[in-house]
Design an enzyme around this catalytic site. Structure first.
Site, short mmCIF file in Angstrom:
data_model
loop_
_atom_site.label_atom_id
_atom_site.label_comp_id
_atom_site.label_asym_id
_atom_site.label_seq_id
_atom_site.Cartn_x
_atom_site.Cartn_y
_atom_site.Cartn_z
N SER A 224 78.83 28.81 -28.69
CA SER A 224 78.09 30.21 -29.03
C SER A 224 79.03 31.16 -28.79
O SER A 224 78.46 32.49 -29.02
CB SER A 224 76.90 30.35 -28.13
OG SER A 224 77.12 30.39 -26.78
N ASP B 178 75.94 26.93 -15.88
CA ASP B 178 76.83 26.19 -16.76
C ASP B 178 78.18 26.08 -16.02
O ASP B 178 79.28 26.32 -16.50
CB ASP B 178 76.88 26.87 -18.09
CG ASP B 178 77.51 26.15 -19.13
OD1 ASP B 178 77.70 24.90 -19.13
OD2 ASP B 178 78.15 26.60 -20.22
#
Length: 740
Positions: A466, A579
């Site tokens: 992203s 993450d």
């Protein structure tokens, strides 16, 4: 006879007379190895001497094999490290030797076979094992004292919790277990105490074993030699699992739950070592009550009703009221706990010991707990009554000073404002307004400024699902920066986006990449970070650019843990990164790791410990609770860190389908080798301390437990990596998931 004496100190096992046959001889030069499943049997076939599996290695001892269920009755050098499957036990002229050599010789040689064992009259002691899977010395002991008293103590203390009360019976008292299951004390030939009280029915088809179990309870077991026999408890020193002193460590108390002993921490405390109830609890906040300079804390008393503790009071007050006892401790900075027992208030310092819940008592404990203090009242308002005579003079002076100052400020502002405003506008148009290192929060940038800094996003240095990262240069200072351009991100409100950027920007830690600025221009969202010259940890671990040695890798792991600890516990707003992976850990010019990419991070309010949100993170590093739609806590980051730690240790990706199928998934392979005692197969091309290697593997396996509550906090992880706390043997990470 050292062999016999050592056997006695671990267990005492007695079989009926038919088991006591003539021993078989073992010739000099005979040897045993773990992988051959060989052993030296007694002539009756009841006992076997040799290697047996324990945890992730092998121990040497005597096993009861005359029954379907093998029972360990003695372990040689029980507190020494386990051995691997390439060990050999050899009977030589000098005795038994273990190769490769592991410290001192295992046991002395003996010319006589061992038929049975009995408690000697020389003060012999029986020790419990550490756990069901670890036969090293535990925390409880049974001792036949020279005064004739049979007593149970916690190890290294003289606090008894069971005794036969036969002290004064002389120094010739022995403990005896007959083949018919009777357990008693004898002085020479006279029975002075029948422990089992004659309540066991004589049965020649049974065998008997007495053992001090890991829970501190002395038990007599029987085993039926008939088909489908099993072990049964014939007698035990207590039915109360909380009765053994020390079953719960300092600053914790024992509660019987479903016939099991469960240890609970005092208010304001947390377990010291995960999975080890005997390690006790420590404060979760600093509490130097007498010398504290932290004005943000105050103290209250919290009650633990119906509990009993050992009394080590430094002062006892005669008070008939609980509230008076509570108040007395609160006002005494030396008092950390008060025990209210039958009209007396016992003031104590920590630690508290031997705590247990007793519903049959009205005793209470009051614990001093630190809490956040409300903002202090204005000192001027507090003392206004003392300064009434000065009010008029002060007001008059302040008004005159304020009036003169206001005139001066207005004049200067009116003169300089147009010039300052024009200078700022000119700098913004030229793109020269840059981040100052003294600024705390990240500064906003115009999109056109970032275009210039990156030469129209010319040099790409990284790409994710992203976002794309570009190399940039500040136009005046020529300082390198990394500009991350977010793409395909769901629209967020301007206020929420700027709030998150500023909160993350206020994080200051050497193990976190510094966020310098951001741009939020409608759909255009960009982040400006300090530039990391050595790329990501993934670039270094998974490519042959540079080999990191063991100590370098361990330093990286500890610094990553420090960064996560800061996010989880030391930030004003708790942050779950969501993450953690090698690609999001960047390396500076000194090869120090810094956690980056907070694009998926979740911020928790001060009163939050968990959140529910859509799945975030990267496949292979995502904690199982994301898939089960469970509330997410900081333990999700702990799981991801465990995976990364394995990758750091083994220098390979967690999932690598270029390898054979049985080796492709690293975490499954590691636990297989851990369970089989073959972790050395994971070590590649360098000299590594095997014990350190195994220690770090155990840390990773605890982090990767499927059940979040079993995972340690990052504070505990860091302590384990630094080697300051013991690490219990971890269970199979997926064992909890498989049980539900």
């Amino acid at each position: 006879m050292a062999f016999l004496a050592a056997c006695l100190l671990a267990f005492a096992v007695f079989f009926n007379a038919q088991a006591r046959l003539v021993p078989s001889n073992i010739s000099r030069g005979s040897s045993l190895t773990p992988h051959s499943n060989s052993s030296w049997l007694s002539s009756s076939g009841v006992y076997a001497f040799g290697f047996y599996k324990q945890g992730n290695g092998y121990a040497v001892g005597i096993v009861l094999v005359g029954i379907p269920e093998k029972i360990v009755v003695w372990t040689a050098n029980r507190d020494d490290p386990l051995v691997s499957d390439n060990a050999t036990l050899l009977l030589t002229a000098d005795g038994l030797s273990l190769k490769p050599t592991q410290g001192q010789p295992m046991v002395a040689s003996t010319t006589q076979a061992v038929f049975s064992a009995s408690m000697l009259d020389s003060g012999s002691q029986l020790y419990s094992a550490k756990s069901e899977t670890n036969s090293s010395t535990g925390i409880f002991r049974l001792i036949m004292q020279k005064d004739g008293n049979l007593v149970q103590y916690p190890v290294a203390t003289s606090d008894p919790y069971y005794a036969t009360g036969t002290d004064g019976s002389g120094n010739n008292v022995t403990l005896n277990l007959d083949a018919d299951g009777h357990l008693y004390l004898v002085n020479n030939t006279v029975t002075i105490f029948n422990i089992t009280n004659g309540g066991i029915t004589t049965d020649q088809s049974k065998s008997y074993l007495m053992r001090l179990d890991i829970d501190g309870i002395f038990r007599l077991y029987s085993y039926s030699l008939k088909q489908n026999g099993n072990w049964s408890v014939e007698w035990q020193s207590t039915l109360d699992k909380c009765n053994p002193l020390g079953v719960c460590g300092f600053n914790s108390y024992c509660v019987t739950m479903d016939l099991k002993a469960e240890c609970k921490c005092l208010p304001g405390f947390e377990p010291t070592t995960l999975g080890d109830q005997t390690s006790g609890c420590g404060r979760n906040t600093v509490a130097d009550v007498c010398n504290s300079v932290n004005e943000s804390f105050t103290y209250i008393m919290q009650e633990l009703p119906s509990t009993r503790w050992d009394n080590f009071a430094y002062m006892t007050l005669s008070l008939s009221d609980k509230e008076e006892c509570n108040k007395a401790c609160l006002e005494d900075c030396n008092c950390e706990a008060a025990l209210f027992v039958g009209g007396s208030c016992r003031m104590q310092r920590l630690p508290l010991s031997y705590g247990r819940r007793r519903l049959d008592t009205s005793d209470s404990a009051f614990i001093k707990v630190g809490i956040s203090k409300p903002p202090a009242a204005d000192n001027f308002l507090k003392d206004k009554n003392k300064r009434k005579g000065l009010v008029a003079v002060l007001i008059l002076g302040v008004l005159l000073t304020a009036f003169g100052t206001s005139l001066l400020v207005i004049s200067v502002f009116a003169f300089w404002k147009p010039k300052v405003w024009g200078y700022k506008m000119m700098n913004q148009l030229n793109g020269d307004v840059e981040w100052n290192e003294d600024e705390v929060a990240p500064r906003p940038y115009a999109y056109e400024q970032l275009e210039k800094m990156t030469d129209n996003f010319k040099e790409e240095v990284g790409r994710g699902a992203s976002a794309t990262v570009y190399k940039g240069v500040m136009l005046c200072s020529h300082k390198l920066v990394a500009v991350k351009k977010l793409e395909n991100v769901a629209a967020e409100g301007e206020k929420e986006f700027q709030t998150e950027m500023k909160v993350i920007g206020r994080t200051h830690h050497r193990s976190l990449v510094r966020l310098l600025g951001y741009c939020h221009d409608g759909p255009k969202k960009l982040l400006v970070y300090e530039y990391m010259r050595n790329g990501s940890l993934a670039d270094i671990l998974f490519t042959p650019k540079r080999k990191l040695y063991w100590e370098e890798r361990m330093g990286i792991a500890r610094n990553i843990a420090r960064g996560l600890l800061y996010l989880h516990e030391d930030c004003d707003t708790q942050i779950i990164h969501c993450d953690i992976k090698p690609q999001n850990i960047l390396m500076d010019e000194y090869m120090c790791p810094k956690i980056a990419d907070f694009g998926l991070a979740k911020l928790l309010q001060q009163d939050q410990t968990r959140t529910t949100t859509g799945i975030r993170g990267t496949k292979g590093y995502v904690a199982p609770e994301w898939h089960r739609k469970m509330p997410i806590t900081v333990k999700a980051d702990v799981y991801s860190f465990g995976i990364v730690l394995l990758e750091i240790v083994c220098c390979r990706r967690n999932v690598d389908w270029s390898l054979p199928q049985e080796e492709a998934i690293l975490d499954e392979l590691v636990y297989h080798y851990f369970e089989s005692g073959e972790l050395s197969k994971l070590i590649r091309d360098e000299e590594i301390n095997v014990r350190q290697f195994e220690r770090v593997i155990k840390v990773a396996l605890w982090c990767m437990q499927d059940e979040p509550s079993l995972r340690p906090s990052m504070k505990k992880v860091l302590l384990m990596l630094e080697g300051t706390v013991d690490i219990p043997i971890p269970p199979n990470p997926s064992s909890f998931l498989n049980s539900i």
